[in-house]
Design a protein around this motif. Structure first.
Motif, PDB file in Angstrom:
ATOM      1  N   PRO A 143     -10.531  40.285  -1.266  1.00 31.98           N
ATOM      2  CA  PRO A 143     -11.968  40.459  -1.375  1.00 31.98           C
ATOM      3  C   PRO A 143     -12.341  41.514  -2.411  1.00 31.98           C
ATOM      4  O   PRO A 143     -11.574  42.454  -2.583  1.00 31.98           O
ATOM      5  CB  PRO A 143     -12.375  40.904   0.036  1.00 31.98           C
ATOM      6  CG  PRO A 143     -11.147  41.515   0.611  1.00 31.98           C
ATOM      7  CD  PRO A 143     -10.006  40.768   0.012  1.00 31.98           C
ATOM      8  N   LYS A 156     -11.839  35.652  -0.168  1.00 30.14           N
ATOM      9  CA  LYS A 156     -11.554  36.035   1.217  1.00 30.14           C
ATOM     10  C   LYS A 156     -11.838  34.866   2.130  1.00 30.14           C
ATOM     11  O   LYS A 156     -12.522  33.919   1.752  1.00 30.14           O
ATOM     12  CB  LYS A 156     -12.347  37.271   1.626  1.00 30.14           C
ATOM     13  CG  LYS A 156     -13.814  37.045   1.781  1.00 30.14           C
ATOM     14  CD  LYS A 156     -14.462  38.284   2.372  1.00 30.14           C
ATOM     15  CE  LYS A 156     -15.957  38.075   2.486  1.00 30.14           C
ATOM     16  NZ  LYS A 156     -16.723  39.277   2.664  1.00 30.14           N
ATOM     17  N   GLU A 183      -4.171  42.964   1.704  1.00 26.78           N
ATOM     18  CA  GLU A 183      -4.647  43.544   2.962  1.00 26.78           C
ATOM     19  C   GLU A 183      -3.540  44.331   3.672  1.00 26.78           C
ATOM     20  O   GLU A 183      -3.794  45.382   4.254  1.00 26.78           O
ATOM     21  CB  GLU A 183      -5.194  42.435   3.872  1.00 26.78           C
ATOM     22  CG  GLU A 183      -6.535  41.922   3.373  1.00 26.78           C
ATOM     23  CD  GLU A 183      -6.946  40.605   3.998  1.00 26.78           C
ATOM     24  OE1 GLU A 183      -6.130  40.003   4.721  1.00 26.78           O
ATOM     25  OE2 GLU A 183      -8.086  40.180   3.741  1.00 26.78           O
TER      26      GLU A 183
END
Lengths: 257, 261
Positions: free
Chosen positions: A37, A41, A164
């Motif tokens: 993102p 995403k 992430e």
């Protein structure tokens, strides 16, 4: 014998032509990522969103082609393109010499700098000696892997499958710093709750050989799609579609110079 | 121009541009694969060793239906056999790291912050659960005659377990255990998902660094096959030695010869 050969050859040619004709009418499959993102995403319902996703859709509209977005984890991006799982990669991929050995690139569709992030006030010197033994996290198979392995060979480099996970381990304290695209870092981390107490470390990285010359769309070598996509990028730049998508996600123009 | 190139340069060019697999690049990075193999072997065999030692008392408790322990151990083996190893590893690695209390505890900085330890703990608990259950099965199927004989010989329960039940159970569990060893080896690839540079980790590193499709995987695969081959041979030898009494007689001539003597 000769006749048989000729017959077989012409049959094969015909088959190839038919297959080729069918291919062009087929849907255009675009490889995208989903854990980067605001470029890409995954929403709670499993759908994809983000700058790359919107650009991919805009290009499809411009090309007037039916499109299918194919999700792929980052480190398998180029292999999956070569294995014909999709026809082009719209996933914030930097245009580098190393990658050009494997794939063709369109012109850039954006260009943003790369920087390190560490705990606020951390005192790491970004030199070969200063990073010896320092735990640096980054996404496997990125331009950053090339950069860090080349400039900071003595660092303790940790490779991750998704961006992430890199942030998760930075927060957990398993990493001293991480490195990636600045815009992704700002929106995907520094401006989130998770990213409080972290800040950029040092300036924009500079090494065209590793970091490349902007972000482009990768296509299989020799594919005529490259020219079509270049024209499409220019068209969405000219008609304001690009600007609208840009402004939806960013306060600045990320196309660069 | 062609003639001026050395053979090595020619080979490198051929390998990079024409061969289906860039074998020169693999050769250049072979040392990394050996390092990766070492990490894989370390994790696999340490997990098997510790897990195996943990499994013995647990299997005995299960087989003898020790009152409080039996249901607790059953819950443990059920949980670890009923969930994927990947999920267990993520739980130890990413899951525990989420909690401030864990990060501030004394266990964090030497153990739980280190992916190597997280993976070893997950692998050990996993293999211990499986080993417990099939060892329990082997203990429960101890022939009655062996037990009766040891009771008649006046052995205490502990001596009986040590000298009769366990050695007999180990023998019966041996073929099943070779599967467990190979499964644990295969499961160890999960280490690469939490940043460890095991065999698969090195393969993925190579693919990522040079944007390759399969060179790293193929090389890692060959290493795994070599390791599995060694494990299989080792178990064949062990079975030959410890399960000798179960094999058919080797040659009828020998038997006939010894009969006539």
């Amino acid at each position: 014998m000769k006749l048989t050969k000729t017959l077989v050859a012409s049959a094969l040619t015909a088959a190839t032509l038919i297959a080729g004709g069918m291919a062009s009418a087929e849907t255009l499959r675009l490889g995208v990522e989903g854990a980067y993102p605001p470029f890409s995403k995954k929403e709670a319902d499993g759908s994809l969103s983000g700058f790359d996703i919107d650009i991919a859709k805009a290009l499809c509209a411009e090309l007037e082609r039916e499109c299918e977005l194919v999700e792929q984890e980052w480190d398998g991006m180029i292999p999956a393109l070569l294995a014909n799982k999709y026809d082009a990669i719209v996933a914030s991929m930097s245009i580098t010499e190393d990658r050009k050995k494997k794939v063709d690139f369109t012109n850039k569709y954006y260009d943003t700098p790369t920087r390190f992030i560490a705990k606020e006030g951390a005192q790491f010197e970004l030199t070969k000696e200063g990073t010896a033994g320092v735990k640096i996290g980054l996404l496997r198979g990125t331009t950053m892997q090339c950069y860090v392995e080349k400039h900071f060979p003595d660092a303790d480099i940790k490779l991750y499958n998704t961006q992430e996970d890199v942030f998760a381990d930075l927060v957990a304290g398993r990493l001293d710093m991480q490195v990636n695209n600045t815009l992704q870092a700002i929106d995907g981390f520094l401006n989130t709750d998770q990213g409080q107490g972290f800040a950029f470390l040092g300036g924009n990285l500079d090494d065209v050989a590793c970091l490349g010359e902007g972000t482009g769309i990768a296509v299989r070598k020799g594919d005529s799609l490259t020219a079509e996509l270049n024209a499409a990028i220019e068209a969405i730049r000219a008609d304001g579609t690009y600007k609208a998508i840009n402004d939806k996600y960013f306060a600045i123009d990320i196309y660069g110079k | 121009m062609e003639a001026e190139r050395t053979f090595w340069e020619y080979l490198r060019d051929f390998s990079e541009n024409q061969a289906p697999l860039d074998f020169v690049l693999v050769y250049d990075n072979l040392d990394k694969f050996f390092e990766g193999a070492l990490v894989t072997l370390q994790l696999t065999f340490l997990a098997l060793l510790i897990g195996g030692l943990m499994a013995i008392p647990m299997a005995l408790a299960r087989a003898n239906k020790v009152s409080v322990l039996n249901p607790i151990i059953w819950c443990y083996t059920y949980a670890f056999r009923g969930t994927p190893l990947l999920v267990q590893t993520y739980l130890f690695y990413f899951g525990l790291g989420q909690f401030e209390a864990v990060r501030e505890s004394f266990l964090w900085s030497p153990i739980l912050s280190d992916p190597w330890w997280c993976v070893l703990i997950a692998f050990t608990l996993n293999t211990a659960a499986y080993t417990t259950e099939f060892l329990r099965g082997a203990i429960e199927t101890t022939p009655r005659g062996e037990i009766e004989a040891s009771v008649a010989a006046g052995m205490s329960p502990w001596l009986r377990t040590r000298l009769v039940v366990l050695p007999s159970a180990f023998r019966r569990a041996l073929p099943a255990y070779s599967n467990e060893v190979i499964f644990t080896l295969h499961g160890s690839v999960i280490a690469s998902t939490v940043t460890l540079q095991d065999l698969l980790g090195v393969g993925r590193w190579l693919n990522g660094r040079y944007y390759l499709a399969y060179e790293g995987f193929v090389t890692a695969m060959l290493f795994y096959m070599a390791i599995v081959l060694m494990i299989t041979v080792a178990f064949k030898l062990a079975e030959k030695r410890y399960l000798k009494h179960l094999r058919p007689r080797e040659s009828t001539e020998e038997t006939a010869a010894s009969a006539t003597v």
